[in-house]
Design an enzyme around this catalytic site. Structure first.
Site, PDB file in Angstrom:
ATOM      1  N   CYS A   2      10.297   0.386 -17.925  1.00 56.17           N
ATOM      2  CA  CYS A   2      11.114   0.448 -19.129  1.00 56.17           C
ATOM      3  C   CYS A   2      12.585   0.309 -18.756  1.00 56.17           C
ATOM      4  O   CYS A   2      13.054   0.896 -17.788  1.00 56.17           O
ATOM      5  CB  CYS A   2      10.935   1.724 -19.931  1.00 56.17           C
ATOM      6  SG  CYS A   2       9.271   1.988 -20.512  1.00 56.17           S
ATOM      7  N   ARG A  27      11.925  -4.697 -15.732  1.00 61.34           N
ATOM      8  CA  ARG A  27      11.409  -3.332 -15.670  1.00 61.34           C
ATOM      9  C   ARG A  27      10.210  -3.133 -16.585  1.00 61.34           C
ATOM     10  O   ARG A  27       9.520  -2.119 -16.502  1.00 61.34           O
ATOM     11  CB  ARG A  27      12.500  -2.337 -16.045  1.00 61.34           C
ATOM     12  CG  ARG A  27      13.706  -2.381 -15.136  1.00 61.34           C
ATOM     13  CD  ARG A  27      14.701  -1.338 -15.562  1.00 61.34           C
ATOM     14  NE  ARG A  27      14.183  -0.009 -15.357  1.00 61.34           N
ATOM     15  CZ  ARG A  27      14.354   0.710 -14.254  1.00 61.34           C
ATOM     16  NH1 ARG A  27      15.053   0.226 -13.264  1.00 61.34           N
ATOM     17  NH2 ARG A  27      13.840   1.910 -14.156  1.00 61.34           N
ATOM     18  N   TRP A  74       7.482  -0.928 -20.752  1.00 57.51           N
ATOM     19  CA  TRP A  74       6.259  -1.089 -19.958  1.00 57.51           C
ATOM     20  C   TRP A  74       5.332   0.024 -20.451  1.00 57.51           C
ATOM     21  O   TRP A  74       5.602   1.211 -20.245  1.00 57.51           O
ATOM     22  CB  TRP A  74       6.551  -0.929 -18.478  1.00 57.51           C
ATOM     23  CG  TRP A  74       5.383  -1.244 -17.588  1.00 57.51           C
ATOM     24  CD1 TRP A  74       5.002  -2.473 -17.156  1.00 57.51           C
ATOM     25  CD2 TRP A  74       4.465  -0.316 -17.016  1.00 57.51           C
ATOM     26  NE1 TRP A  74       3.888  -2.363 -16.342  1.00 57.51           N
ATOM     27  CE2 TRP A  74       3.543  -1.051 -16.245  1.00 57.51           C
ATOM     28  CE3 TRP A  74       4.314   1.072 -17.083  1.00 57.51           C
ATOM     29  CZ2 TRP A  74       2.489  -0.458 -15.545  1.00 57.51           C
ATOM     30  CZ3 TRP A  74       3.274   1.669 -16.391  1.00 57.51           C
ATOM     31  CH2 TRP A  74       2.378   0.903 -15.632  1.00 57.51           C
ATOM     32  N   ASN A 100      12.549   6.374 -21.032  1.00 53.55           N
ATOM     33  CA  ASN A 100      11.829   5.835 -19.878  1.00 53.55           C
ATOM     34  C   ASN A 100      11.259   7.023 -19.123  1.00 53.55           C
ATOM     35  O   ASN A 100      12.002   7.948 -18.795  1.00 53.55           O
ATOM     36  CB  ASN A 100      12.801   5.041 -18.981  1.00 53.55           C
ATOM     37  CG  ASN A 100      12.162   4.612 -17.675  1.00 53.55           C
ATOM     38  OD1 ASN A 100      10.943   4.494 -17.588  1.00 53.55           O
ATOM     39  ND2 ASN A 100      12.975   4.394 -16.665  1.00 53.55           N
ATOM     40  N   GLY A 101       9.963   7.007 -18.863  1.00 54.54           N
ATOM     41  CA  GLY A 101       9.324   8.119 -18.160  1.00 54.54           C
ATOM     42  C   GLY A 101       8.059   8.536 -18.893  1.00 54.54           C
ATOM     43  O   GLY A 101       7.537   7.778 -19.714  1.00 54.54           O
ATOM     44  N   GLU A 485       0.758  -8.956   2.987  1.00 59.08           N
ATOM     45  CA  GLU A 485       1.844  -9.305   2.068  1.00 59.08           C
ATOM     46  C   GLU A 485       1.578 -10.662   1.407  1.00 59.08           C
ATOM     47  O   GLU A 485       1.826 -10.848   0.218  1.00 59.08           O
ATOM     48  CB  GLU A 485       3.177  -9.297   2.839  1.00 59.08           C
ATOM     49  CG  GLU A 485       4.405  -9.691   2.047  1.00 59.08           C
ATOM     50  CD  GLU A 485       4.716  -8.807   0.853  1.00 59.08           C
ATOM     51  OE1 GLU A 485       4.058  -7.776   0.657  1.00 59.08           O
ATOM     52  OE2 GLU A 485       5.613  -9.172   0.075  1.00 59.08           O
ATOM     53  N   LYS A 489       1.333 -11.122  -2.614  1.00 58.12           N
ATOM     54  CA  LYS A 489       2.179 -12.077  -3.362  1.00 58.12           C
ATOM     55  C   LYS A 489       1.307 -12.964  -4.241  1.00 58.12           C
ATOM     56  O   LYS A 489       1.584 -13.159  -5.404  1.00 58.12           O
ATOM     57  CB  LYS A 489       2.998 -12.974  -2.418  1.00 58.12           C
ATOM     58  CG  LYS A 489       4.146 -12.354  -1.695  1.00 58.12           C
ATOM     59  CD  LYS A 489       5.315 -11.947  -2.560  1.00 58.12           C
ATOM     60  CE  LYS A 489       5.153 -10.594  -3.164  1.00 58.12           C
ATOM     61  NZ  LYS A 489       5.573  -9.447  -2.448  1.00 58.12           N
ATOM     62  N   GLU A 492      -0.440 -11.035  -7.204  1.00 56.20           N
ATOM     63  CA  GLU A 492       0.370 -10.501  -8.301  1.00 56.20           C
ATOM     64  C   GLU A 492       0.989 -11.572  -9.181  1.00 56.20           C
ATOM     65  O   GLU A 492       1.179 -11.343 -10.368  1.00 56.20           O
ATOM     66  CB  GLU A 492       1.392  -9.464  -7.830  1.00 56.20           C
ATOM     67  CG  GLU A 492       2.513  -9.922  -6.982  1.00 56.20           C
ATOM     68  CD  GLU A 492       3.436  -8.768  -6.559  1.00 56.20           C
ATOM     69  OE1 GLU A 492       3.506  -7.745  -7.227  1.00 56.20           O
ATOM     70  OE2 GLU A 492       4.113  -8.943  -5.526  1.00 56.20           O
ATOM     71  N   HIS A 508     -16.573  -7.923  10.792  1.00 56.96           N
ATOM     72  CA  HIS A 508     -17.244  -6.680  10.411  1.00 56.96           C
ATOM     73  C   HIS A 508     -17.522  -6.601   8.911  1.00 56.96           C
ATOM     74  O   HIS A 508     -17.795  -5.520   8.390  1.00 56.96           O
ATOM     75  CB  HIS A 508     -16.410  -5.473  10.866  1.00 56.96           C
ATOM     76  CG  HIS A 508     -16.219  -5.424  12.350  1.00 56.96           C
ATOM     77  ND1 HIS A 508     -17.238  -5.104  13.223  1.00 56.96           N
ATOM     78  CD2 HIS A 508     -15.134  -5.709  13.131  1.00 56.96           C
ATOM     79  CE1 HIS A 508     -16.784  -5.158  14.475  1.00 56.96           C
ATOM     80  NE2 HIS A 508     -15.522  -5.532  14.436  1.00 56.96           N
ATOM     81  N   LYS A 607       8.880  -4.106 -12.318  1.00 58.94           N
ATOM     82  CA  LYS A 607       9.562  -4.177 -11.034  1.00 58.94           C
ATOM     83  C   LYS A 607       9.635  -2.810 -10.356  1.00 58.94           C
ATOM     84  O   LYS A 607       9.363  -2.672  -9.178  1.00 58.94           O
ATOM     85  CB  LYS A 607      10.974  -4.722 -11.261  1.00 58.94           C
ATOM     86  CG  LYS A 607      11.809  -4.850 -10.006  1.00 58.94           C
ATOM     87  CD  LYS A 607      11.323  -5.992  -9.159  1.00 58.94           C
ATOM     88  CE  LYS A 607      12.093  -6.135  -7.866  1.00 58.94           C
ATOM     89  NZ  LYS A 607      11.319  -6.912  -6.886  1.00 58.94           N
TER      90      LYS A 607
HETATM   91  O1  M6R Z   1      11.028  -0.557  -5.178  1.00 60.47           O
HETATM   92  P1  M6R Z   1       9.920  -0.321  -4.185  1.00 60.47           P
HETATM   93  O2  M6R Z   1      10.102  -1.088  -2.930  1.00 60.47           O
HETATM   94  O3  M6R Z   1       9.717   1.150  -3.917  1.00 60.47           O
HETATM   95  O4  M6R Z   1       8.623  -0.860  -4.887  1.00 60.47           O
HETATM   96  C1  M6R Z   1       7.374  -0.717  -4.282  1.00 60.47           C
HETATM   97  C2  M6R Z   1       6.327  -1.577  -4.964  1.00 60.47           C
HETATM   98  O5  M6R Z   1       6.194  -1.206  -6.299  1.00 60.47           O
HETATM   99  C3  M6R Z   1       6.681  -3.068  -4.879  1.00 60.47           C
HETATM  100  O6  M6R Z   1       6.834  -3.480  -3.557  1.00 60.47           O
HETATM  101  C4  M6R Z   1       5.572  -3.904  -5.537  1.00 60.47           C
HETATM  102  O7  M6R Z   1       4.400  -3.818  -4.795  1.00 60.47           O
HETATM  103  C5  M6R Z   1       6.029  -5.352  -5.701  1.00 60.47           C
HETATM  104  N1  M6R Z   1       5.582  -5.862  -6.952  1.00 60.47           N
HETATM  105  C6  M6R Z   1       5.523  -6.252  -4.624  1.00 60.47           C
HETATM  106  O8  M6R Z   1       5.873  -7.577  -4.804  1.00 60.47           O
END
Ligand code: M6R
Length: 612
Positions: A2, A27, A74, A100-101, A485, A489, A492, A508, A607
């Site tokens: 949010c 956000r 969000w 927000n929260g 990673e 990527k 997501e 395995h 984010k």
């Molecule tokens: O702001 P942060 O680095 O603490 O965020 C952690 C994760 O939420 C963040 O890396 C998330 O996995 C991303 N969408 C990855 O691309």
């Protein structure tokens, strides 16, 4: 999660609020809303979906006013519908509130308020707050009513409240959700993060947990949780509006991938002391902690998502260079697993935003149990910076694309520096080796530029494999986290199922999945496990799998086995994750683009994850 913005001004603020919301849209983007006070009336506009829907309606109706608030959501409690969009109002219709929260005790509060005759219109937890404030306004002024209302709320919040009968006045409060004050000329602002304010001001006041703030166009007053006035601690934000703009790119993600040579160099530069002729690694924002680092005998790294992947690379580097045992936990697990913390235990948190609630909760738990906390953070003034004993700042600049890219590579640079500082503290790094390490890191910027100049192969691979339904990513040693990673990527932003695995572990279990339909992406750059990786690739080929390899351009052995090579420049193996991740970021980008996905705002994600 949010985005929040508020403004008290002497001019119309609807455009300003919409502009701020656009900067905050990363956000959350389930719904958006705005409320303004004009001529004693409160006008609220809310729309399901993106800010564009809201902006269209605001423009069409000509809604405007000098005091206003805006929210991009969000969804947590209640579907992403117009009815659940913020701002929410109280029964009298005087108040508009954005939140927000999560209000954890919202059901109890709702029942109590219902018994007093309050009627609710949404399924959200947030809606109870304006009703609570309204109750307290029967006997108190708006500011005190908000102070009393937050005392009844359990959970996390950044609230911003306006009252139709008090134009020119905004009240905000925060606990465990970010809220920052922006100071303008004849106008003042509140926002979830500074990126929403960069076009307006770079003078900000970061609010602490428990703070309540009152804004008018000319005055900002901050009260601590006991109601005492606090002096304003004004910070100047280093970022500028240009850094948070798209700069001609189609997507923030692509811009942020391309920024990596510059931000990697900048992050390194921040951590070099060149005063004595020979450069040395330093931790300027953890100076108080540095002498104690010689005592550290155990490190727990805690983080989420991409930052957790950086932590896995950190484990390799710190154990190898400093000889300190390291474990790496998801922050959401660390907090609840009764980790054994010793006297000389360092908890190392890693976060781009510095606002990830799981990470914050983990370090608060660690500090409460006596551990010292050092954090690698990108956002200055964030909660993680404030709650740590020392920080290692990364210079990625504003990262707006939901998929993290430049934050990851700058975190890896910070971990390079930290691992050398720890090695030196334990007498395992002499001046000559340190000078060589500095030089190797300096060259990285050029290696990254070289890597970015080789885009065609990635685009071709994306075309070949964009319709696949599953991907497997393999890597070994320090490049195993890179495989994780790469998979994160891809899943997501393209919504393709992808798994990252240590290449040696494939036999395995995951080997059962291999067939001609599932591309296997292998990180196969030179290093001490290179031959083992080649064997793992043979195992894939023997089962009819198709391989995309990240490899040195002239690696004939890899070319012989792989169906497709994404060439990268050769660097020292311990630095190679910083380079090797780049083609994987781009592969995810191009695949997502070919599939028509919304790259900067993938579905269901936000984010900065400020809920547990
Ligand atoms: O702001 P942060 O680095 O603490 O965020 C952690 C994760 O939420 C963040 O890396 C998330 O996995 C991303 N969408 C990855 O691309």
């Amino acid at each position: 999660m949010c985005g929040i913005i508020g403004c008290a001004a002497r001019r119309d603020v609807a455009d300003l609020i919409l502009g701020g919301l656009r900067q905050l849209e990363y956000r959350g983007y389930d719904s958006a809303g705005l409320a303004v006070i004009r001529d004693g009336s409160l006008v609220v506009v809310r729309r399901e979906g993106r800010i564009d829907n809201l902006a269209g309606q605001v423009k069409a109706s000509g809604v405007d006013g000098h005091t206003g608030i805006g929210h991009t959501r969000w969804a947590t409690h209640g579907a992403p519908s117009e009815k659940n969009a913020h701002p929410h109002s109280d029964g009298s219709g005087n108040l508009a509130v954005i939140h927000n929260g999560i209000i954890e005790n919202h059901e109890v509060l709702r029942e109590r308020l219902k018994a007093k005759g309050h009627v609710f219109h949404s399924e959200t937890d947030s809606e109870v707050f304006p009703h609570l404030v309204q109750e307290h306004q029967k006997t108190h002024d708006l500011l005190d009513a908000v102070r009393l209302a937050i005392q009844e709320v359990r959970g996390t919040y950044a609230f911003v409240v306006i009252d139709r009968t008090q134009p020119g006045r905004i009240v905000g409060a925060r606990r465990d959700s970010p809220l920052v004050v922006g100071l303008g000329k004849g106008e003042n602002y509140l926002a979830s993060d500074v990126s929403a304010l960069l076009a307006l001001t770079r003078d900000v006041v970061y609010l602490a947990n428990g703070d309540v703030v009152e804004l008018t166009p000319d005055r900002v007053r901050v009260l601590d949780e006991n109601g005492a006035d606090k002096p304003l601690q004004i910070s100047r934000v280093e970022w500028d509006a240009e850094a948070a703009a798209k700069g001609g790119y189609r997507h923030y993600m692509l811009k942020e991938i391309d920024e990596q040579p510059a931000v990697v160099a900048k992050t390194l530069q921040r951590h070099l002391d060149e005063s004595s002729g020979k450069a040395r690694f330093v931790l300027p924002d953890a100076a108080a902690l540095e002498p104690w680092l010689a005592n550290v005998d155990r490190i727990s790294i805690t983080a989420c998502g991409t930052s957790w992947h950086a932590g896995l690379v950190g484990k390799f580097l710190i154990e190898k260079r400093a000889g300190i045992p390291v474990d790496v936990d998801y922050a959401s697990e660390f907090r609840y697993r009764d980790a054994v913390l010793s006297k000389n235990h360092l908890v190392l948190a890693i976060s781009q935003s510095g606002e990830t609630l799981d990470t914050l909760a983990a370090i608060r738990e660690a500090r409460a149990r006596g551990a010292k906390v050092l954090s690698i953070v990108n956002v200055q003034g964030s909660s993680l910076v404030r709650d740590s004993d020392g920080v290692v700042l990364t210079d990625a600049g504003p990262e707006i694309g939901v998929a993290s890219t430049k934050a990851f590579t700058t975190q890896l640079v910070a971990l390079q520096v930290l691992s050398w500082v720890l090695a030196r503290a334990r007498g395992r790094l002499d001046r000559e080796r340190e000078a060589k390490a500095v030089e190797d890191l300096r060259v990285l910027r050029f290696k990254l530029e070289e890597c970015l100049s080789r885009g065609e192969e990635v685009a071709k691979a994306a075309e070949l494999f964009a319709r696949a339904q599953d991907f497997l990513f393999l890597g070994r040693g320090v490049n195993y986290p890179v495989a994780l990673e790469g998979a994160l990527k891809l899943k997501e932003i393209s919504y393709i199922h992808a798994e990252g695995y240590p290449a040696g572990e494939m036999k395995h279990g995951p080997i059962a999945l291999i067939d001609a339909n599932m591309p296997v992406v292998v990180v196969a750059t030179p290093g001490r496990v290179h031959e083992k990786v080649l064997s793992n690739m043979q195992e894939v080929k023997a089962r009819g799998g198709r391989i995309v390899a990240v490899a040195a351009a002239d690696d004939a052995a890899v070319r012989k086995i792989a169906d497709f090579v994404l060439p990268v420049p050769v660097v020292d193996e311990d630095l190679s994750p910083i380079v090797n991740v780049v083609p994987l970021q781009r592969l995810a980008y191009w695949v997502a683009d070919l599939r028509g996905c919304d790259i900067d705002k993938p579905r269901n994600l936000a984010k900065s994850v400020t809920v547990e």
